[in-house]
Design a protein around this motif. Structure first.
Motif, short mmCIF file in Angstrom:
data_model
loop_
_atom_site.label_atom_id
_atom_site.label_comp_id
_atom_site.label_asym_id
_atom_site.label_seq_id
_atom_site.Cartn_x
_atom_site.Cartn_y
_atom_site.Cartn_z
N UNK A 31 11.12 12.77 -3.92
CA UNK A 31 11.76 11.59 -3.91
C UNK A 31 12.51 11.38 -2.19
N UNK A 32 12.57 10.35 -1.61
CA UNK A 32 13.04 10.41 -0.37
C UNK A 32 12.16 9.37 0.52
N UNK A 33 12.78 9.25 1.80
CA UNK A 33 12.00 8.39 2.77
C UNK A 33 10.65 8.87 3.05
N UNK A 34 10.39 10.15 3.30
CA UNK A 34 9.39 10.55 3.82
C UNK A 34 7.98 10.60 3.05
N UNK A 35 7.98 9.98 1.71
CA UNK A 35 6.83 10.20 0.67
C UNK A 35 5.86 9.18 1.52
N UNK A 36 4.47 9.53 1.45
CA UNK A 36 3.75 9.09 2.09
C UNK A 36 2.70 8.48 0.87
N UNK A 37 2.20 7.27 1.15
CA UNK A 37 1.18 6.73 -0.29
C UNK A 37 -0.16 7.85 -0.26
N UNK A 76 7.09 5.31 -8.16
CA UNK A 76 8.33 4.02 -8.37
C UNK A 76 8.55 3.41 -6.87
N UNK A 77 8.68 1.99 -7.17
CA UNK A 77 8.69 1.32 -5.76
C UNK A 77 9.93 0.42 -5.72
N UNK A 78 10.46 0.09 -4.76
CA UNK A 78 11.63 -1.03 -4.74
C UNK A 78 11.19 -2.26 -3.89
N UNK A 79 11.58 -3.28 -4.33
CA UNK A 79 11.13 -4.59 -3.88
C UNK A 79 12.08 -4.90 -2.53
N UNK A 87 7.85 2.80 -1.43
CA UNK A 87 7.65 3.85 -2.19
C UNK A 87 9.04 4.84 -2.26
N UNK A 88 9.72 5.13 -3.38
CA UNK A 88 10.65 5.69 -3.28
C UNK A 88 10.72 7.17 -4.08
#
Length: 100
Positions: A31-37, A76-79, A87-88
């Motif tokens: 979880x966090x800003x650094x998650x890569x697809x 989980x994604x946020x629009x 991606x969050x």
């Protein structure tokens, strides 16, 4: 508004998770800003061509798939305001098989 409050509560609850020796959260929750697809993610290879035009900004989009090892992955994604998906969080379940 409830969605944002629920996500904030989830983030706070997960902030207390332990971290293994490699620096990854246990048990396989990212979880966090650094998650890569990764392959199978909605945003792997860029944003999808179609946009969620009717969903409200801040909506949570869930996505489940199997990774290359056959493990179940939940993301989980946020629009975002520009209608892109951010991606969050990602959870990888260690069992190799799962029911659809």
């Amino acid at each position: 508004m409830r969605t944002i409050v629920a996500i904030a509560g989830l983030v706070l609850a997960l902030a207390g998770c332990t971290v293994d020796s490699v620096g990854r959260p246990s048990p396989a929750l990212e979880i966090g800003p650094g998650i890569e697809p990764i392959p199978g993610s909605i945003t792997y290879g860029g944003q999808p061509r179609t946009r969620l035009t009717k969903s409200p900004i801040g909506s949570v989009v869930s996505h489940q798939f199997r990774n290359e090892f056959g493990q179940r992955v939940e993301e989980r994604y946020i629009l975002q305001p520009d209608r892109s998906l951010k991606l969050v969080s990602r959870r990888v379940y260690r069992e190799p098989f799962w029911d659809d």
